[in-house]
Design a protein around this motif. Structure first.
Motif, PDB file in Angstrom:
ATOM      1  N   ARG A   1       0.956  -1.063   0.063  1.00 27.53           N
ATOM      2  CA  ARG A   1       0.142   0.056  -0.049  1.00 27.53           C
ATOM      3  C   ARG A   1       0.997   1.285  -0.042  1.00 27.53           C
ATOM      4  O   ARG A   1       1.869   1.283   1.121  1.00 27.53           O
ATOM      5  CB  ARG A   1      -1.100  -0.004   1.048  1.00 27.53           C
ATOM      6  CG  ARG A   1      -1.939   1.307   1.103  1.00 27.53           C
ATOM      7  CD  ARG A   1      -2.966   0.916   2.462  1.00 27.53           C
ATOM      8  NE  ARG A   1      -2.488   0.635   3.698  1.00 27.53           N
ATOM      9  CZ  ARG A   1      -2.233   1.814   4.542  1.00 27.53           C
ATOM     10  NH1 ARG A   1      -2.373   3.221   4.251  1.00 27.53           N
ATOM     11  NH2 ARG A   1      -1.730   1.332   5.904  1.00 27.53           N
ATOM     12  N   VAL A   2       0.581   2.151  -1.035  1.00 25.31           N
ATOM     13  CA  VAL A   2       1.593   3.536  -1.048  1.00 25.31           C
ATOM     14  C   VAL A   2       1.073   4.484  -0.083  1.00 25.31           C
ATOM     15  O   VAL A   2      -0.202   4.644  -0.273  1.00 25.31           O
ATOM     16  CB  VAL A   2       1.443   4.007  -2.421  1.00 25.31           C
ATOM     17  CG1 VAL A   2       2.269   5.175  -2.621  1.00 25.31           C
ATOM     18  CG2 VAL A   2       1.858   2.897  -3.529  1.00 25.31           C
ATOM     19  N   LEU A   3       1.970   4.827   0.823  1.00 24.24           N
ATOM     20  CA  LEU A   3       1.508   5.740   2.035  1.00 24.24           C
ATOM     21  C   LEU A   3       1.824   7.174   1.503  1.00 24.24           C
ATOM     22  O   LEU A   3       0.957   7.852   1.605  1.00 24.24           O
ATOM     23  CB  LEU A   3       2.444   5.537   3.180  1.00 24.24           C
ATOM     24  CG  LEU A   3       2.463   3.958   3.561  1.00 24.24           C
ATOM     25  CD1 LEU A   3       3.609   3.986   4.687  1.00 24.24           C
ATOM     26  CD2 LEU A   3       0.948   3.631   4.207  1.00 24.24           C
TER      27      LEU A   3
ATOM     28  N   GLY B   1      -7.640   6.782  -2.786  1.00 23.03           N
ATOM     29  CA  GLY B   1      -6.933   5.855  -2.282  1.00 23.03           C
ATOM     30  C   GLY B   1      -6.112   5.994  -1.002  1.00 23.03           C
ATOM     31  O   GLY B   1      -5.721   5.336  -0.127  1.00 23.03           O
ATOM     32  N   GLY B   2      -5.940   7.368  -0.868  1.00 21.84           N
ATOM     33  CA  GLY B   2      -5.578   7.797   0.671  1.00 21.84           C
ATOM     34  C   GLY B   2      -4.084   8.220   0.532  1.00 21.84           C
ATOM     35  O   GLY B   2      -3.483   8.543   1.516  1.00 21.84           O
ATOM     36  N   THR B   3      -3.247   7.943  -0.525  1.00 18.68           N
ATOM     37  CA  THR B   3      -1.881   8.375  -0.680  1.00 18.68           C
ATOM     38  C   THR B   3      -1.784   9.846  -0.509  1.00 18.68           C
ATOM     39  O   THR B   3      -2.605  10.649  -0.972  1.00 18.68           O
ATOM     40  CB  THR B   3      -1.135   7.831  -2.058  1.00 18.68           C
ATOM     41  OG1 THR B   3      -1.349   6.509  -2.000  1.00 18.68           O
ATOM     42  CG2 THR B   3       0.409   8.347  -2.109  1.00 18.68           C
TER      43      THR B   3
ATOM     44  N   VAL C   1       9.006   7.585  -3.051  1.00 14.74           N
ATOM     45  CA  VAL C   1       7.531   6.859  -2.842  1.00 14.74           C
ATOM     46  C   VAL C   1       7.911   5.577  -1.749  1.00 14.74           C
ATOM     47  O   VAL C   1       8.753   4.806  -1.698  1.00 14.74           O
ATOM     48  CB  VAL C   1       7.191   5.791  -4.108  1.00 14.74           C
ATOM     49  CG1 VAL C   1       5.959   5.318  -3.936  1.00 14.74           C
ATOM     50  CG2 VAL C   1       7.079   6.971  -5.300  1.00 14.74           C
ATOM     51  N   ASP C   2       7.063   5.693  -0.527  1.00 16.27           N
ATOM     52  CA  ASP C   2       7.187   5.045   0.593  1.00 16.27           C
ATOM     53  C   ASP C   2       5.805   4.302   0.582  1.00 16.27           C
ATOM     54  O   ASP C   2       4.785   4.573   0.467  1.00 16.27           O
ATOM     55  CB  ASP C   2       7.584   5.658   1.775  1.00 16.27           C
ATOM     56  CG  ASP C   2       8.715   6.289   1.732  1.00 16.27           C
ATOM     57  OD1 ASP C   2       9.620   5.683   2.008  1.00 16.27           O
ATOM     58  OD2 ASP C   2       8.734   7.628   1.720  1.00 16.27           O
ATOM     59  N   GLY C   3       5.889   2.755   0.749  1.00 17.06           N
ATOM     60  CA  GLY C   3       4.882   1.889   0.706  1.00 17.06           C
ATOM     61  C   GLY C   3       5.060   0.988   2.115  1.00 17.06           C
ATOM     62  O   GLY C   3       6.272   0.878   2.714  1.00 17.06           O
ATOM     63  N   THR C   4       4.006   0.114   2.120  1.00 18.02           N
ATOM     64  CA  THR C   4       4.067  -0.774   3.428  1.00 18.02           C
ATOM     65  C   THR C   4       5.258  -1.918   3.397  1.00 18.02           C
ATOM     66  O   THR C   4       5.985  -2.348   4.135  1.00 18.02           O
ATOM     67  CB  THR C   4       2.699  -1.455   3.720  1.00 18.02           C
ATOM     68  OG1 THR C   4       2.210  -1.988   2.570  1.00 18.02           O
ATOM     69  CG2 THR C   4       1.911  -0.277   4.126  1.00 18.02           C
ATOM     70  N   GLU C   5       5.453  -2.318   1.915  1.00 22.44           N
ATOM     71  CA  GLU C   5       6.457  -3.281   1.699  1.00 22.44           C
ATOM     72  C   GLU C   5       7.460  -2.647   1.062  1.00 22.44           C
ATOM     73  O   GLU C   5       8.562  -3.635   0.869  1.00 22.44           O
ATOM     74  CB  GLU C   5       5.723  -4.272   0.698  1.00 22.44           C
ATOM     75  CG  GLU C   5       4.335  -4.959   1.069  1.00 22.44           C
ATOM     76  CD  GLU C   5       4.504  -5.683   2.372  1.00 22.44           C
ATOM     77  OE1 GLU C   5       5.773  -6.657   2.301  1.00 22.44           O
ATOM     78  OE2 GLU C   5       3.895  -5.535   3.231  1.00 22.44           O
ATOM     79  N   GLY C   6       7.829  -1.603   0.726  1.00 23.73           N
ATOM     80  CA  GLY C   6       9.006  -1.015   0.156  1.00 23.73           C
ATOM     81  C   GLY C   6       9.106   0.438  -0.178  1.00 23.73           C
ATOM     82  O   GLY C   6       7.823   1.132  -0.160  1.00 23.73           O
TER      83      GLY C   6
END
Length: 383
Positions: free
Chosen positions: A162-164, A254-256, A278-283
């Protein structure tokens, strides 16, 4: 193979972008490779018609590249049935009127952005092109850059989870023009001539965010004129009436959350003139014009905050280079090829005047947000 000659009226090629990226590195590059293969036994041969106000400058370019067609009368060019496509890279303030004439003349349209001075004008152009039945496209070059194409590959592969957030830094120091010549034309710093970094760059950020992460749902921006006086091409001082820096926060579908700083009054301390983290929950990944580096969740170090000791980690070394895995052509040329295939081979294409209008809308609302000091919802637009 059958060769089909296509005359393209190119208005604005005496400017830096129109000349370097669109004429030399796109249209002339297509000619150097023997034309554009449409895949059905037809090779498209682009024949540029150079259009502008300064005949001597146009003729100098034509002679330099062995071109035959130069004209300072836009109406005459648009009345010529041999001209199929009209391209516009003029100053922003002149674009809307020229595009309106070209669409009315039945020419297919390919244009730089912003497409108009305001959203109403941009939507009017899109409606006119739809009703006239011409093909139309807007330059959205940054999504064709190698760095962002590699970033898109990570997104499509689910690398981020999920892209934060997205954090962008763009800009460089544009000399004021007094003791060193400026790298950008003086009209860029006059609001009355269509200048300003919000008008210039927010349309870029709209399509980058929209294409990669989702539609922009709200904007909160602060525009500033950090350098109030500059010197023009004749060395004369003038008041800078347009913004030269903008600091924007964009909420995406989507909330990013995206935060992008744009400035012509910043000295570069990064690897490239534009970078997106780009910071996401997995990378996470950092992409620029050409490079893209990534750090996966399983390979993320565990920094500990301690201001009393010097840093012992070289943080940049902890990221992995994303390989090219492909040959990347010039981004402007790549989009020209797609547009010409759209016109002459009916290939799909969605970077149209409506997409251009979204960019104009975001710039307009960004400036409104700055003036009013508040977050503004970005409504969806349609024809």
């Amino acid at each position: 193979m059958t060769r089909k000659t296509v005359r393209i009226a190119m208005n604005g090629v005496t400017g830096r972008m129109g000349y370097r990226q669109h004429l030399v590195r796109s249209i002339l590059a297509l000619r150097e490779q023997g034309g554009l293969d449409l895949g059905d036994g037809t090779v498209l041969w682009p024949e540029p018609v150079l259009v502008g106000r300064r005949e001597h400058a146009l003729r100098e370019i034509a002679e330099r590249h062995g071109l035959d067609h130069v004209c300072t009368d836009l109406d005459a060019v648009l009345a010529d049935p041999a001209v199929d496509v009209y391209f516009d890279s003029q100053v922003t303030s002149a674009r809307e009127e020229a595009l309106t004439k070209a669409i009315a003349a039945g020419k297919h349209i390919y244009t730089e952005k912003p497409t108009a001075a305001g959203l109403d004008g941009a939507l009017a152009l899109a409606r006119l092109a739809r009703d006239r039945g011409v093909r139309h496209g807007v330059v959205q070059d940054k999504i064709f850059l190698p760095g962002l194409r590699k970033l898109k590959r990570l997104i499509d592969g689910g690398f981020f989870g999920r892209v934060l957030s997205v954090r962008g830094e763009f800009g460089y120091w544009v000399f004021e023009g007094d003791w060193q010549p400026a790298q950008r034309p003086s009209w860029n710093y006059r609001a009355e001539d269509g200048g300003g970094i919000v008008v210039d760059m927010f349309p870029h950020w709209e399509y980058v965010l929209h294409e990669l992460f989702g539609r922009v749902r709200s904007v909160q921006a602060l525009a500033a004129t950090h350098i109030p006086q500059r010197w023009d091409e004749q060395g004369k001082p003038y008041d800078a009436t347009a913004d030269d820096a903008a600091y924007g926060i964009f909420e995406l579908e989507g909330g990013t959350i995206a935060q992008i700083n744009s400035s012509w009054a910043v000295r570069v301390h990064r690897d490239e003139l534009v970078e997106f983290q780009v910071d996401g929950t997995e990378g996470s990944a950092v992409a620029g014009l050409r490079r893209c580096r990534a750090q996966h969740r399983g390979a993320t170090p565990k920094p500990v905050w301690n201001p009393d000791l010097p840093a012992t980690e070289v943080f940049r070394d902890q990221w992995q280079e994303v390989p090219d895995n492909a040959e990347f052509d010039n981004g402007f040329k790549a989009q020209w090829e797609l547009f010409l295939k759209h016109v002459y081979a009916d290939a799909p294409y969605h970077w149209d005047l409506l997409a251009g209008a979204r960019g104009v809308q975001l710039a307009e609302l960004g400036l409104k947000s700055s003036v009013e000091g508040r977050r503004i919802v970005v409504p969806e637009i349609a024809l």
